[in-house]
Scaffold this active site. Structure first.
Site, PDB file in Angstrom:
ATOM      1  N   VAL A   1       3.882   1.052   2.352  1.00  0.00           N
ATOM      2  CA  VAL A   1       3.837   0.196   3.319  1.00  0.00           C
ATOM      3  C   VAL A   1       4.182  -1.071   3.017  1.00  0.00           C
ATOM      4  O   VAL A   1       3.766  -1.535   1.774  1.00  0.00           O
ATOM      5  CB  VAL A   1       2.348  -0.172   3.925  1.00  0.00           C
ATOM      6  CG1 VAL A   1       2.189  -1.146   5.149  1.00  0.00           C
ATOM      7  CG2 VAL A   1       2.014   1.444   4.833  1.00  0.00           C
TER       8      VAL A   1
ATOM      9  N   GLY B   1       0.697  -1.207   0.074  1.00  0.00           N
ATOM     10  CA  GLY B   1      -0.024  -0.056   0.134  1.00  0.00           C
ATOM     11  C   GLY B   1       0.785   1.064  -0.122  1.00  0.00           C
ATOM     12  O   GLY B   1       2.038   1.258   0.285  1.00  0.00           O
TER      13      GLY B   1
ATOM     14  N   GLY C   1      -0.094   9.330   1.434  1.00  0.00           N
ATOM     15  CA  GLY C   1       0.315  10.712   0.990  1.00  0.00           C
ATOM     16  C   GLY C   1       1.906  10.836   0.966  1.00  0.00           C
ATOM     17  O   GLY C   1       2.469  11.531   0.159  1.00  0.00           O
TER      18      GLY C   1
ATOM     19  N   ASP D   1      -7.029  11.737  15.045  1.00  0.00           N
ATOM     20  CA  ASP D   1      -7.450  11.464  13.635  1.00  0.00           C
ATOM     21  C   ASP D   1      -7.873   9.903  13.613  1.00  0.00           C
ATOM     22  O   ASP D   1      -7.553   9.099  12.857  1.00  0.00           O
ATOM     23  CB  ASP D   1      -5.935  11.393  12.963  1.00  0.00           C
ATOM     24  CG  ASP D   1      -6.484  11.467  11.098  1.00  0.00           C
ATOM     25  OD1 ASP D   1      -7.633  11.667  10.823  1.00  0.00           O
ATOM     26  OD2 ASP D   1      -5.414  11.320  10.115  1.00  0.00           O
TER      27      ASP D   1
ATOM     28  N   GLY E   1       4.150   8.237   2.048  1.00  0.00           N
ATOM     29  CA  GLY E   1       5.010   6.876   2.445  1.00  0.00           C
ATOM     30  C   GLY E   1       4.394   5.678   1.654  1.00  0.00           C
ATOM     31  O   GLY E   1       3.317   5.729   1.136  1.00  0.00           O
TER      32      GLY E   1
END
Length: 904
Positions: free
Chosen positions: A622, A615, A618, A736, A620
């Site tokens: 994974v 994945g 914005g 968040d 980085g």
């Protein structure tokens, strides 16, 4: 709403007018048929309830209503509306089958929500359908394939999901297809290659995966191909050269690999080429110089090597050029002066060397210039004064020398000036600093002298970073109005102005041993400091001669030390540059058990090979990896450029700090992290099923997520937040919390993740903050108070609860909570329709309690919301039976807590 008399009068006036138009022969078959058809159209328009303000004002013919066009016979042929003050704006209220002559249907940006009804396929004459910019959801109805005369289909920027239907290949008349800005998944249907008339194909910003089907390259009439921001992978086929009429090609933000095909640069009409944020390698083809019409070239964030071809500098129509974050070498040539129309230039994060040529300053239209993270040396050109239109100038992380040119004062439009991490010396030109209102970063240089006070009130200023220099003197009173100020690691002295702490913290002045304050702990008390200064002054006056001699001797030793240290630094830097390529152990990793080494990470991911990427975000990517011990881990790796951006770097470090200090079974576990400037990543336990948002948006997995599992997920989230708010000292606020930041393991257990903007609450501070978080989950009071507290998390948690129960974001429901209409909304009607509404008594009690808690947590007054500890406790209490059948419970009753009372 209109009265029945008004509705009847509208229909009567319209149909009577049309009958009269055909000759007044009420008994004729044609008139009767036409009257019946028009009557149906009038009823359908009125039933849609979209023009209520019109027929309340005057019951005129609907042909005279806003956005409606009729033919000579009075039949509707076009509906084109852009109003946004509709009531109950849903397509399901519109009877498409009543409009046999409808040719154009445009309801763009009008606030539509709900799904697209399958009845839309009955409008057989439709040529233009535009529903863009709304909040439509669900899958595309297969009945769209019946609209064989359709020339333009635009459903971009909605919330549509599911795969793109193969049946769209039946729309052989289609010229434009716009499906961008949605949540479509699956692969690109090869049947789109049958749309031979297609000139615009826009599927950008979705979740589409797979390779680009070769059938797309048969669309010889294609002029615009936008597939950016998806999950497409594989090489770019050389067949793309078949699309010779393309003027705009955007394949950015995907997982494409391999070199740039030479056939790509044979399009003489190409205006825009964007392949940013892929894994494109090799060199930039010399043939790119043939694209003489090119205005926008974006190859940012790839793995391109070699020097920048001189042919690029001959593309005189270029307005936008971004080659940043690659592995390009060479220097900036004098030919750059040819790009006289250039407004955006980014060559950052490469290995470009040499000086900044004066010829660059001839590009007077430039608005954005970024040359950071290269190997540039020499002085900043004096002719920077030519950049009168420049908004952003970033020359940071180079080897630039000399002083900051005063000519920057003539850059009247400059909003962001970043010259950090260079070897700039001399004093601070206050005319330049105070001429840039938004962001100035001069940190990590060799600047000396006092900080100039400057004239006037700088309340408009936003950020000034002068840290890690050799500045002396005091902090000027005029700077206390700055929102963010960093004066750390200089040689400043004296009392810190009283209002300094309004926007700044102790970190802003660390490393200045002679500063004092009476307002904050951690600094010397100013009275004591004053006595020390006075005493030191007297001693100096008595020993001037001795001190002068001492200074001379010390200076001699100091110069010898510089020579020694310089030689040592050269050797150390040489080792530093070569060592990372040989041994990853140079990069230190903090970890819990001490068993994770940097080389294990590199080996497990094959140096972060794209095959291990699961994945992207914005700033980085994974990765999933298996360590030699057999442990499966997830790594969030910061992109190279973003790792040096202050906001991203701060967020990354903040997450590492917070997660290293908390322990809870429902909070994702951090195994370790690497925070080296060249390689930043976090190491987590691997959570198998991904985010709660993903599971809820996938019909198959959502059905597997039954009511019992959903209740347990919410309980886990509540326990984690209760721990952060009430068991951690100081209290930690997540800030968040969304379904995208809740991860689920194989047993559907919940783990709270993504602590990038989490914040500990200071009981002795106002806890002012900037607005941060995800739209749709942010507590409304943050917009005007800017004060963060744990009740902000309670609001976000409540949104997550409703989204988990409903299977979709509850935005519509939240908007209607204040109206009386919620009295008629039944709880059973808001539940996720993909699950059976027939649930046992125990689960029913839990669902009722969860929704009651969520509604209490959405209260506009934060003080009226329950705490997370109260929520967690409420969920642990065994409830009595429901006082009435589950199917008879309304949302209004739960808002009023008529079923269960929540203690506060």
């Amino acid at each position: 709403m209109p009265s029945s008399v008004s509705i009847s009068l509208v229909i009567l006036v319209w149909t009577t007018t049309v009958i009269t138009h055909v000759g007044g022969a009420n008994t004729s078959t044609v008139a009767k048929s036409q009257s019946s058809s028009l009557h149906q159209e009038a009823e359908a328009l009125i039933h849609a309830q979209w023009w209520w303000w019109r027929y309340e004002e005057s019951p005129s013919s609907p042909c005279e209503w806003y956005g409606i066009v009729c033919n000579d016979g009075g039949s509707v042929i076009e509906i084109n509306v852009s109003r946004t003050d509709w009531y109950d704006a849903q397509l399901r209220n519109f009877n498409f089958s009543s409009f046999p002559n409808l040719v154009r249907f445009k309801l763009a940006g009008v606030g539509l929500y709900g799904s697209i009804p399958p009845e839309i396929g009955s409008v057989s004459k439709l040529t233009h359908l535009n529903l863009s910019g709304n909040s439509l959801s669900g899958e595309l109805p297969l009945s769209l394939a019946k609209l064989t005369q359709l020339e333009k289909l635009d459903i971009s920027f909605n919330q549509m999901s599911g795969p793109i239907p193969l049946q769209l290949g039946n729309l052989r008349s289609l010229v434009e297809l716009h499906l961008g800005g949605n949540f479509f998944n699956g692969t690109i249907p090869s049947t789109l290659g049958l749309l031979t008339s297609l000139s615009h194909l826009d599927l950008h910003s979705n979740q589409i995966n797979g390779t680009i089907p070769s059938e797309i390259y048969n669309l010889k009439n294609l002029m615009v191909l936008h597939l950016g921001t998806n999950n497409l992978f594989g090489p770019i086929s050389s067949k793309i050269g078949n699309l010779k009429n393309v003027v705009s090609l955007n394949l950015s933000h995907n997982l494409l690999i391999g070199p740039l095909p030479h056939t790509l640069v044979c399009w003489t009409n190409l205006n825009l080429l964007s392949l940013a944020s892929n894994q494109i390698n090799g060199s930039i083809p010399l043939e790119i110089g043939e694209l003489r019409e090119l205005r926008h070239l974006d190859l940012y964030n790839n793995s391109l090597t070699g020097s920048i071809p001189l042919e690029i500098w001959n593309l005189t129509k270029l307005v936008f050029l971004d080659l940043g974050l690659n592995n390009l070498i060479g220097s900036i040539p004098l030919e750059i002066r040819n790009l006289t129309k250039l407004e955006f230039l980014d060559l950052s994060s490469n290995y470009i060397s040499g000086i900044i040529p004066e010829e660059l300053t001839q590009l007077t239209p430039l608005q954005y210039l970024n040359l950071s993270f290269n190997i540039l040396f020499g002085e900043i050109p004096q002719d920077v004064k030519n950049f009168s239109s420049l908004f952003v100038l970033d020359l940071s992380h180079n080897n630039l020398t000399g002083s900051i040119p005063m000519q920057l004062v003539y850059c009247y439009s400059l909003k962001q000036l970043v010259l950090s991490y260079n070897q700039l010396h001399g004093g601070l030109p206050f005319q330049v600093i105070y001429n840039v209102p938004a962001f100035v970063d001069l940190s990590h240089n060799l600047l000396i002298g006092n900080i100039p006070p400057g004239p006037g009130d700088y309340s408009f200023f936003r950020h000034l970073d002068l840290s890690f220099n050799n500045l002396t003197g005091t902090i000027p009173e005029s700077l206390v109005y700055l929102c963010q100020l960093n004066m750390s690691y200089n040689s400043l002295e004296g009392q810190i102005p009283d209002n300094f702490w309004r926007y700044n913290t102790l970190e802003s002045v660390m490393g200045n041993k002679d500063l004092c304050s009476d307002q904050i702990s951690g600094l010397p008390h100013c009275v004591q400091s004053s006595l020390i200064i006075i005493r030191s002054t007297k001693i100096k006056k008595l020993n001037d001669t001795k001190i002068i001699v001492l200074i001379i001797v010390t200076l001699g030793f100091f110069l010898l030390g510089i020579v020694f240290l310089s030689r040592h630094k050269i050797v150390r830097n040489t080792e530093h540059e070569s060592k990372p390529m040989k041994n990853g152990d140079l990069f230190s990793i903090w970890n819990y058990d001490g068993n994770i080494a940097f080389k294990d990470i590199i080996t497990a991911t094959e140096d972060f090979d794209i095959r291990y990427c699961i994945g992207t975000g914005g700033y980085g990517s994974v990765y999933k990896a298996t360590l030699p011990s057999g442990r499966v881990i997830a790594l969030k790796k910061l992109h190279r450029l973003e790792s040096e951006e202050p906001a991203f770097d701060k967020s990354f470090r903040n997450e590492a700090k917070v997660l290293s200090e908390v322990r809870h079974r429902n909070i994702v576990k951090l195994y370790g992290f690497c925070l080296h400037k060249r390689c930043m990543f976090l190491i987590y336990e691997y959570i198998e099923r991904g985010s709660l948002l993903y599971v809820l948006s996938n019909d198959v997995e959502a059905k597997e997520l039954n009511w019992k599992k959903r209740v347990n997920i919410i309980k886990g989230i509540a326990n984690a937040l209760s721990y952060l708010h009430h068991d951690c000292i100081p209290t930690i606020v997540h800030r968040d919390l969304t379904t995208n930041n809740i991860l689920l393991n194989s047993k559907f257990e919940a783990f709270v993740a993504d602590f990038g903007i989490a914040r500990p609450l200071n009981p002795n501070s106002s806890n002012l903050t900037t607005l941060a978080g995800t739209y749709g989950y942010i507590a409304p009071e943050l917009a005007y108070t800017m004060v963060v507290n744990e009740k902000c998390d309670v609001y976000s948690f409540s949104v997550v609860v409703l989204e988990t129960i409903m299977g979709r974001h509850p935005g519509e429901l939240i908007s209607s909570l204040a109206s009386s209409s919620t009295q008629h909304i039944m709880l059973k009607d808001v539940l996720d329709p993909r699950l059976s509404p027939h649930i046992n008594q125990t689960i029913a009690q839990s669902v009722v309690l969860l929704v009651t808690l969520a509604l209490a947590g959405l209260c506009s007054n934060p003080k009226s919301r329950p705490t997370m500890k109260q929520v967690s406790q409420e969920l642990s209490i065994l409830r009595s039976q429901l006082p009435k059948p589950f199917v008879e419970i309304s949302m209004r009753q739960l808002m009023n807590q008529e079923i269960y009372v929540i203690e506060k």
